[in-house]
Design a protein around this motif. Structure first.
Motif, PDB file in Angstrom:
ATOM      1  N   THR A   9     -39.348  82.217  89.438  1.00  0.00           N
ATOM      2  CA  THR A   9     -38.074  81.707  89.446  1.00  0.00           C
ATOM      3  C   THR A   9     -36.762  82.320  90.264  1.00  0.00           C
ATOM      4  O   THR A   9     -36.045  83.576  89.359  1.00  0.00           O
ATOM      5  N   LEU A  10     -36.053  81.585  90.804  1.00  0.00           N
ATOM      6  CA  LEU A  10     -34.452  81.749  91.219  1.00  0.00           C
ATOM      7  C   LEU A  10     -33.377  80.847  90.058  1.00  0.00           C
ATOM      8  O   LEU A  10     -33.893  79.645  89.802  1.00  0.00           O
ATOM      9  N   ILE A  11     -32.703  81.695  89.875  1.00  0.00           N
ATOM     10  CA  ILE A  11     -32.025  81.037  88.174  1.00  0.00           C
ATOM     11  C   ILE A  11     -30.330  81.121  89.213  1.00  0.00           C
ATOM     12  O   ILE A  11     -30.104  82.441  88.747  1.00  0.00           O
ATOM     13  N   TYR A  12     -29.734  80.381  88.509  1.00  0.00           N
ATOM     14  CA  TYR A  12     -28.489  80.466  88.398  1.00  0.00           C
ATOM     15  C   TYR A  12     -27.503  80.395  87.259  1.00  0.00           C
ATOM     16  O   TYR A  12     -27.423  78.343  87.261  1.00  0.00           O
ATOM     17  N   SER A  13     -26.728  80.548  86.751  1.00  0.00           N
ATOM     18  CA  SER A  13     -25.889  80.502  85.834  1.00  0.00           C
ATOM     19  C   SER A  13     -24.658  79.987  86.391  1.00  0.00           C
ATOM     20  O   SER A  13     -24.102  81.041  87.053  1.00  0.00           O
ATOM     21  N   ILE A  14     -23.495  78.741  85.761  1.00  0.00           N
ATOM     22  CA  ILE A  14     -22.989  78.424  86.804  1.00  0.00           C
ATOM     23  C   ILE A  14     -21.493  78.350  85.548  1.00  0.00           C
ATOM     24  O   ILE A  14     -22.101  77.586  84.666  1.00  0.00           O
ATOM     25  N   ILE A  15     -20.823  79.361  85.197  1.00  0.00           N
ATOM     26  CA  ILE A  15     -19.511  78.638  84.743  1.00  0.00           C
ATOM     27  C   ILE A  15     -18.343  78.370  85.989  1.00  0.00           C
ATOM     28  O   ILE A  15     -17.400  78.905  86.531  1.00  0.00           O
ATOM     29  N   ASN A  16     -18.169  77.470  85.693  1.00  0.00           N
ATOM     30  CA  ASN A  16     -17.643  76.068  86.586  1.00  0.00           C
ATOM     31  C   ASN A  16     -15.450  76.425  86.905  1.00  0.00           C
ATOM     32  O   ASN A  16     -15.846  77.160  87.370  1.00  0.00           O
ATOM     33  N   ASP A  17     -15.648  76.938  85.562  1.00  0.00           N
ATOM     34  CA  ASP A  17     -13.562  77.199  85.979  1.00  0.00           C
ATOM     35  C   ASP A  17     -13.483  78.426  86.496  1.00  0.00           C
ATOM     36  O   ASP A  17     -12.344  78.909  86.268  1.00  0.00           O
ATOM     37  N   LEU A  18     -14.536  79.478  85.917  1.00  0.00           N
ATOM     38  CA  LEU A  18     -13.539  80.707  86.389  1.00  0.00           C
ATOM     39  C   LEU A  18     -14.790  81.121  87.708  1.00  0.00           C
ATOM     40  O   LEU A  18     -14.386  82.645  87.937  1.00  0.00           O
ATOM     41  N   ASP A  19     -15.364  79.590  88.945  1.00  0.00           N
ATOM     42  CA  ASP A  19     -15.503  79.767  90.180  1.00  0.00           C
ATOM     43  C   ASP A  19     -17.264  81.541  89.701  1.00  0.00           C
ATOM     44  O   ASP A  19     -17.117  82.223  90.883  1.00  0.00           O
ATOM     45  N   ILE A  20     -17.737  81.505  88.521  1.00  0.00           N
ATOM     46  CA  ILE A  20     -18.667  82.191  88.399  1.00  0.00           C
ATOM     47  C   ILE A  20     -20.273  81.768  88.521  1.00  0.00           C
ATOM     48  O   ILE A  20     -20.741  80.463  87.893  1.00  0.00           O
ATOM     49  N   ILE A  21     -20.816  82.420  89.618  1.00  0.00           N
ATOM     50  CA  ILE A  21     -21.910  81.494  89.633  1.00  0.00           C
ATOM     51  C   ILE A  21     -23.520  82.855  89.372  1.00  0.00           C
ATOM     52  O   ILE A  21     -22.972  84.399  89.833  1.00  0.00           O
ATOM     53  N   GLY A  22     -24.014  83.545  87.866  1.00  0.00           N
ATOM     54  CA  GLY A  22     -25.292  84.471  87.722  1.00  0.00           C
ATOM     55  C   GLY A  22     -26.166  84.182  88.122  1.00  0.00           C
ATOM     56  O   GLY A  22     -26.902  82.950  88.012  1.00  0.00           O
ATOM     57  N   ARG A  23     -26.876  85.437  89.710  1.00  0.00           N
ATOM     58  CA  ARG A  23     -28.173  84.450  90.011  1.00  0.00           C
ATOM     59  C   ARG A  23     -28.668  85.890  88.879  1.00  0.00           C
ATOM     60  O   ARG A  23     -28.652  87.115  88.864  1.00  0.00           O
ATOM     61  N   SER A  24     -29.799  85.884  89.002  1.00  0.00           N
ATOM     62  CA  SER A  24     -31.378  86.376  88.624  1.00  0.00           C
ATOM     63  C   SER A  24     -32.259  85.751  89.372  1.00  0.00           C
ATOM     64  O   SER A  24     -32.746  84.423  89.593  1.00  0.00           O
ATOM     65  N   VAL A  25     -33.545  86.719  88.530  1.00  0.00           N
ATOM     66  CA  VAL A  25     -34.768  86.004  89.070  1.00  0.00           C
ATOM     67  C   VAL A  25     -35.862  86.769  88.227  1.00  0.00           C
ATOM     68  O   VAL A  25     -35.650  87.428  87.456  1.00  0.00           O
ATOM     69  N   LYS A  26     -37.108  85.651  88.341  1.00  0.00           N
ATOM     70  CA  LYS A  26     -38.245  86.280  87.377  1.00  0.00           C
ATOM     71  C   LYS A  26     -39.155  85.869  87.860  1.00  0.00           C
ATOM     72  O   LYS A  26     -39.483  85.101  88.821  1.00  0.00           O
ATOM     73  N   LEU A  27     -40.070  87.092  87.896  1.00  0.00           N
ATOM     74  CA  LEU A  27     -41.901  86.923  88.262  1.00  0.00           C
ATOM     75  C   LEU A  27     -42.534  86.839  87.614  1.00  0.00           C
ATOM     76  O   LEU A  27     -42.579  86.874  86.309  1.00  0.00           O
ATOM     77  N   LYS A  28     -43.670  86.135  87.761  1.00  0.00           N
ATOM     78  CA  LYS A  28     -44.947  85.541  86.900  1.00  0.00           C
ATOM     79  C   LYS A  28     -46.271  85.697  87.954  1.00  0.00           C
ATOM     80  O   LYS A  28     -45.837  84.941  88.928  1.00  0.00           O
ATOM     81  N   ASN A  29     -46.866  86.800  87.249  1.00  0.00           N
ATOM     82  CA  ASN A  29     -48.392  86.776  87.493  1.00  0.00           C
ATOM     83  C   ASN A  29     -49.150  85.282  87.627  1.00  0.00           C
ATOM     84  O   ASN A  29     -50.148  85.244  86.099  1.00  0.00           O
ATOM     85  N   SER A  30     -49.265  84.656  87.852  1.00  0.00           N
ATOM     86  CA  SER A  30     -49.888  83.493  87.633  1.00  0.00           C
ATOM     87  C   SER A  30     -52.408  83.615  87.993  1.00  0.00           C
ATOM     88  O   SER A  30     -52.616  82.119  87.722  1.00  0.00           O
ATOM     89  N   GLY A  31     -52.099  84.168  88.670  1.00  0.00           N
ATOM     90  CA  GLY A  31     -53.552  84.663  89.175  1.00  0.00           C
ATOM     91  C   GLY A  31     -54.174  85.721  88.281  1.00  0.00           C
ATOM     92  O   GLY A  31     -53.934  85.727  87.477  1.00  0.00           O
TER      93      GLY A  31
END
Length: 736
Positions: free
Chosen positions: A151-173
């Protein structure tokens, strides 16, 4: 809405106040990165991609039989994987159960939530109570062969021109996977000749700015020291070659992580540039059992087309507003005095009370007792881990000492180094297995101390209890949290052999658990971070400690470059900065008291010297300095910060400007004197262009004058020539 989904074009736009971030799901299910930069006005930038049959750039199986121009070896991707025919640096390396190394992710789904995304056990930008302008985008990717979900995650703070990016992995096998490398973000630029700005250094000379071209090949900085390190800060910038403080395009990357990190940049055969930020892979290897999840640290991205100054202020605001937490972080910070450079280990309780008493008479508000108050600790060879007061040395209990300080009219603070243990300590004799060392080998020593194994929950619980007992036993309102060596000999006794590659990250998770517990339990205590000064000066630590000791180097002239470099990614409200003795203990330099005060005021402000040995004139200057800091506190700590010159110039100058532009404070420090010296001339942006300002040289007999905000920006202001070695000026501007 900050996130706009166009189902017909299969296009996702992330819109902030001044930027657009765009990605597209193509016909083969690959997530292509198409733009990050200025606003697009609803344009699909994928139409600008040029598809060519490039030699030795292979094609995905389902594409290659019909289209040899389609290759992941040159296409800009939102998240890259090793083993797909992309021969550039890649963000995800997966080792499958059969020993093969490869992963291929395709778009599955996405969803949009209000608010910001919190990461379990890790710092992340958080919602502030006064602004609901936040959204989060989650893009789900899957590998249908090994059943890995990303899962690619993007948290956005509009007024500050900030994008927080992070990643989550899950083994579903139903089979275990091994993650050998996983970046928190991947960003591709198809075009452009860029420069890379990074911040390098060493102990006591941190965050020197280095700027150079991004050339074809791979460049990287990082740390394998167990900490973010003095040597390579986890904040970097890429920019156009013409970018200055006030013009040009630039992008910032701030890694919210206090451990081992890497930033990699590659310019490839086609002229495109890729940047990866994440946990350093050298010591990293994570076993992902069936059903397991792994959440990665967050990277804060920001874009500016108005130069490096605007980019810095974006980060200053997001750290002050959406990273630092706790009621003490929002309160006015006390002016403190620390006894370290006054006494080192050689003190008694009576000596500390004497320092506190005289400090109070001068207006200092907080006394901090540094190293040497606990266990058997008269030098740095013993005692770490034994967190109980040495009452024989202090002449009283810790509670009684705190009450004596309080009775003077001062708050009481204390130093800890809770991540360390001395071989000569009761704790080590009882639990040698809690020290980080490889079985059967003699450990590496630094200051005759070893590192406690924070990957072991038992150790974390012990530290939480030990420090909680101390903090509950005495009237302590401030903690300096130190960490005075790098980590090597990495081995966790509580980890199985096939999980030793998880040690470094689990150590940081343990540290964050301890800090989270203590800072929330003792929310009346102001915590300051430290790692031999600036060895762990990063936005991740600021989530727990709203201020950090900037450097063990207290020399005011050296501090100009340290504070200058630090200001690119961090606000001055986070920078621990003190007035120390002259000659300086690290450099031997003699610097005027006024200049030491001017430099320390570009931080949290305090003193670190033996106040009982000062002259009457110096004591008078302390009173004047404290009054000055109090008078301009709101401008200094909450104003917008502008770099007006560099430490390479003959005069370093900076300004703090109130958000409403009603007041400003300019500080300037000359690096030396010359015969027939020319004045320094600086331009001051950020003021009200339609108003006039009264210009006052604070504490100097210079006549006040009046000048417009437009003239200050476009014409500038002259700073009087230096009259003595390392002279300084503070100039106050008030709008009429």
């Amino acid at each position: 809405m900050s996130i706009v989904w166009n189902p017909n074009r299969r296009l996702i736009n992330i819109e902030t106040k001044n930027s657009t971030y765009q990605m597209k799901i193509d016909d083969y299910g690959n997530l292509i990165h198409t733009h990050y930069g200025g606003k697009l006005q609803d344009t699909d930038m994928s139409q600008e991609l040029v598809y060519l049959d490039r030699g030795f750039s292979g094609n995905p199986y389902e594409v290659g039989k019909v289209d040899r121009t389609y290759s992941l070896d040159y296409l800009p991707q939102e998240y890259s994987c090793f083993g797909t025919g992309d021969y550039r640096i890649t963000g995800l390396h997966v080792r499958n159960t059969d020993g093969s190394k490869g992963c291929s992710l395709h778009y599955k789904n996405h969803y949009i939530n209000q608010g910001l995304y919190s990461i379990k056990g890790l710092p992340a930008i958080h919602d502030s109570s006064d602004d609901a302008n936040y959204e989060t985008l989650c893009v789900e990717m899957t590998d249908d062969v090994n059943n890995l979900e990303v899962t690619l995650i993007y948290s956005i703070i509009n007024d500050l021109d900030i994008i927080g990016r992070s990643v989550k992995l899950k083994n579903s096998g139903n089979k275990a996977l091994t993650i050998d490398k996983v970046a928190s973000m991947n960003l591709d630029f198809t075009y452009g000749d860029w420069q890379w700005v990074r911040f390098t250094g060493r102990h006591a000379m941190e965050r020197n700015i280095v700027r150079g071209d991004i050339y074809q090949g791979v460049q990287s900085i990082g740390s394998v020291r167990g900490t973010s390190s003095h040597h390579y800060n986890p904040f970097t910038v890429i920019c156009e070659k013409e970018t200055t403080e006030n013009m040009g395009q630039c992008y910032g990357f701030s890694f919210l992580y206090s451990g081992e990190h890497i930033t990699e940049i590659e310019k490839d055969q086609t002229g495109s540039t890729r940047i990866l930020v994440g946990i350093h892979p050298d010591d990293f290897c994570w076993k992902l059992a069936p059903g397991d999840e792994l959440e990665l640290p967050q990277v804060l991205l920001s874009y500016s087309n108005e130069g490096l100054g605007t980019l810095s202020r974006n980060y200053h605001k997001v750290i002050n507003k959406n990273i630092v937490r706790g009621k003490r972080s929002k309160e006015r910070r006390p002016v403190l005095i620390n006894n370290w450079e006054a006494t080192y280990f050689d003190f008694t309780g009576d000596k500390l009370v004497e320092i506190a008493s005289q400090a109070h008479d001068m207006g200092i508000e907080l006394f901090v007792m540094d190293d040497g108050w606990f266990g058997k600790r008269d030098d740095d060879n013993s005692g770490l881990g034994d967190w109980y007061a040495n009452e024989k040395k202090l002449g009283c209990s810790l509670k009684e000492l705190g009450e004596k300080i309080n009775a003077i009219g001062m708050d009481f603070g204390i130093w800890f180094e809770p991540e360390m243990v001395s071989e000569d300590s009761d704790l080590y004799r009882k639990h040698p297995e809690w020290a980080v060392k490889i079985p059967g080998r003699n450990p590496n020593l630094a200051r005759n101390q070893l590192v406690l194994d924070y990957s072991n929950p038992e150790v974390c619980d012990y530290i939480i209890k030990s420090l909680s007992d101390i903090l509950s036993s005495a009237p302590i309102s401030y903690v300096k949290w130190d960490m005075n060596r790098s980590i090597c000999d990495k081995y966790g006794n509580s980890l199985d052999a096939d999980r030793q590659g998880e040690f470094s990250h689990r150590y940081i998770l343990g540290l964050y658990k301890v800090l989270e517990t203590l800072t929330t339990t003792f929310d009346d205590v102001l915590f300051e971070g430290c790692s031999g000064g600036g060895g762990r000066f990063d936005a991740g630590m600021m989530y727990y400690t709203p201020q950090i000791w900037l450097s063990d180097n207290t020399d005011a002239i050296n501090r100009l470059s340290i504070q200058y470099g630090s200001s690119f990614g961090y606000p001055i409200s986070t920078m621990g900065s003190h007035v120390s003795a002259s000659p300086n203990h690290q450099t031997g330099r003699n610097t005027p008291f006024k200049t030491r005060t001017t430099v320390a005021m570009a931080g949290t402000f305090g003193y670190e010297l033996d106040i009982t040995k000062l002259s009457d004139d110096e004591k008078k200057q302390i009173k004047e300095g404290i009054n000055l800091f109090h008078q301009y506190y709101d401008i200094i700590q909450q104003g917008d910060y502008y770099r007006l010159s560099t430490p390479e110039d003959k005069c370093t100058a900076w300004a703090m400007i109130k958000e409403d532009k009603s007041e400003a404070l300019i500080s300037a420090v000359y690096h030396g004197v010359e015969a027939n010296q020319k004045p320094t001339h600086i331009r001051v942006p950020g003021l009200d262009l339609n108003s006039n300002y009264v210009v006052e040289y604070v504490g100097d007999e210079v006549a006040c004058r009046e000048i417009s905000g437009a003239a200050l920006k476009n014409g500038g202001i002259s700073i009087n020539p230096s009259r003595i070695e390392y002279d300084s000026y503070v100039i106050h501007l008030v709008r009429k």
